[in-house]
Design a protein around this motif. Structure first.
Motif, PDB file in Angstrom:
ATOM      1  N   CYS A 166     -18.706  12.461   9.000  1.00 58.29           N
ATOM      2  CA  CYS A 166     -18.601  13.638   8.630  1.00 58.29           C
ATOM      3  C   CYS A 166     -18.445  13.793   6.971  1.00 58.29           C
ATOM      4  O   CYS A 166     -17.751  14.356   6.506  1.00 58.29           O
ATOM      5  N   ASN A 167     -19.147  13.511   6.007  1.00 57.35           N
ATOM      6  CA  ASN A 167     -19.027  12.962   4.265  1.00 57.35           C
ATOM      7  C   ASN A 167     -18.382  13.637   3.553  1.00 57.35           C
ATOM      8  O   ASN A 167     -17.282  14.280   3.647  1.00 57.35           O
ATOM      9  N   HIS A 168     -19.196  15.223   3.585  1.00 61.85           N
ATOM     10  CA  HIS A 168     -19.079  17.237   3.290  1.00 61.85           C
ATOM     11  C   HIS A 168     -19.996  17.909   3.596  1.00 61.85           C
ATOM     12  O   HIS A 168     -21.125  18.088   4.814  1.00 61.85           O
ATOM     13  N   ASP A 169     -19.111  19.196   2.797  1.00 64.99           N
ATOM     14  CA  ASP A 169     -19.674  20.353   3.323  1.00 64.99           C
ATOM     15  C   ASP A 169     -20.497  20.514   2.161  1.00 64.99           C
ATOM     16  O   ASP A 169     -20.388  20.574   1.204  1.00 64.99           O
ATOM     17  N   ASN A 222     -14.827  17.304  -1.055  1.00 63.11           N
ATOM     18  CA  ASN A 222     -15.893  18.365  -0.506  1.00 63.11           C
ATOM     19  C   ASN A 222     -16.043  18.034   1.078  1.00 63.11           C
ATOM     20  O   ASN A 222     -17.066  19.341   1.641  1.00 63.11           O
ATOM     21  N   ASN A 223     -15.301  17.931   1.252  1.00 62.91           N
ATOM     22  CA  ASN A 223     -14.641  18.764   3.335  1.00 62.91           C
ATOM     23  C   ASN A 223     -14.056  18.943   2.938  1.00 62.91           C
ATOM     24  O   ASN A 223     -12.472  18.759   3.085  1.00 62.91           O
ATOM     25  N   THR A 224     -13.932  19.391   4.618  1.00 59.53           N
ATOM     26  CA  THR A 224     -12.093  19.520   5.210  1.00 59.53           C
ATOM     27  C   THR A 224     -12.216  18.885   7.225  1.00 59.53           C
ATOM     28  O   THR A 224     -13.136  19.210   7.460  1.00 59.53           O
ATOM     29  N   PRO A 225     -10.794  18.499   7.585  1.00 56.39           N
ATOM     30  CA  PRO A 225     -10.851  18.059   8.805  1.00 56.39           C
ATOM     31  C   PRO A 225     -11.861  18.890   9.616  1.00 56.39           C
ATOM     32  O   PRO A 225     -12.554  19.138  10.514  1.00 56.39           O
ATOM     33  N   GLU A 226     -11.237  20.543   9.534  1.00 55.31           N
ATOM     34  CA  GLU A 226     -11.810  21.961  10.287  1.00 55.31           C
ATOM     35  C   GLU A 226     -13.237  21.863  10.046  1.00 55.31           C
ATOM     36  O   GLU A 226     -13.317  22.302  10.885  1.00 55.31           O
TER      37      GLU A 226
END
Length: 257
Positions: A166-169, A222-226
């Motif tokens: 799940c690399n990026h949002d 560019n992402n968060t665990p949430e």
């Protein structure tokens, strides 16, 4: 079978898979994106040392995955398994290591661990990802791919545990300070999975046996665990808190199948 991540992200990746049968134990290290000294520190945190490893497997030649793999192989006298394209790209074909060539679709055994290499779309020479098995349970790993494919869906189906990129949002990547060319690379079909793409892939695979689901290779910028956990949780009908997110600093603790 049990497995643990020593760290996951753009600054380095390493995962240990262990199978015990009777008095024998087989351990393989998937990727070595850290320096030898840092890897040793992380192995010790997991209760292991170089001497506990039986083999090193490399997914592809990008630095956050191959790192000190060749140095480690020489230091610890470990056989290194990778595709021929990866070997050429990282200079592993110079005769200085015990190189074993992997071919997608050709399973192999290292001790008591069954290993199934499969192809993925990623901007590397000949990248592979893997499914590990002890003959009963299956661990699927997908850390670097640009887009889901029917072949990936087939390979990961029926896994008891899944480590899923799940690399990026997408919105965070678009708003980031990255150059436009890098944004296009990351978001492209040969780049990395966005949270929604990972969720789309997860929705397609057979999850009837799945007991462990881990979001991995998260971008720290560019992402968060949430966000990653929420995307996967929506697919499996769980709370976001029930999903594990591997971190760059700590990876995740041992999981047993």
């Amino acid at each position: 079978m049990r497995f643990t991540s020593l760290g996951s992200g753009s600054e380095g990746n390493a995962l240990v898979v262990e199978v015990s049968e009777g008095a024998s134990t087989t351990r393989v290290l998937l990727d070595c994106g850290f320096s030898v000294r840092e890897l040793q520190r992380r192995l010790l945190r997991a209760g292991l040392d170089f001497s506990d490893l039986d083999a090193l497997i490399v997914t592809h030649e990008h630095t956050d995955h191959v790192g000190s793999a060749l140095t480690l192989a020489r230091k610890a006298r470990l056989p290194v398994f990778m595709s021929w394209g990866t070997a050429l790209a990282c200079g592993a074909d110079d005769g200085s290591i015990d190189l074993r060539i992997l071919w997608a679709g050709d399973p192999l055994a290292i001790g008591d661990i069954e290993i199934h290499p499969y192809t993925v779309p990623h901007d590397a020479r000949e990248p592979l990802q893997f499914v590990f098995s002890d003959g009963d349970a299956r661990l699927g790993v997908l850390t670097d791919t640009g887009c889901p494919t029917p072949h990936i869906v087939e390979m990961l189906g029926g896994a008891d545990a899944l480590v899923l990129e799940c690399n990026h949002d997408r919105e965070m990547l678009a708003a980031s300070r990255y150059p436009a060319s890098l944004k296009r690379r990351i978001a492209g079909d040969l780049g990395h999975l966005a949270n929604d793409a990972a969720a789309h892939l997860l929705a397609q695979i057979d999850r009837s046996r799945m007991r462990h689901l881990i979001a991995a290779h998260l971008s720290q910028q560019n992402n968060t665990p949430e966000l990653a956990k929420a995307a996967l949780a929506q697919v499996v009908g769980a709370a976001a808190g029930d999903i594990v997110a591997a971190t760059q600093a700590d990876g995740f603790d041992w999981r047993t199948l």
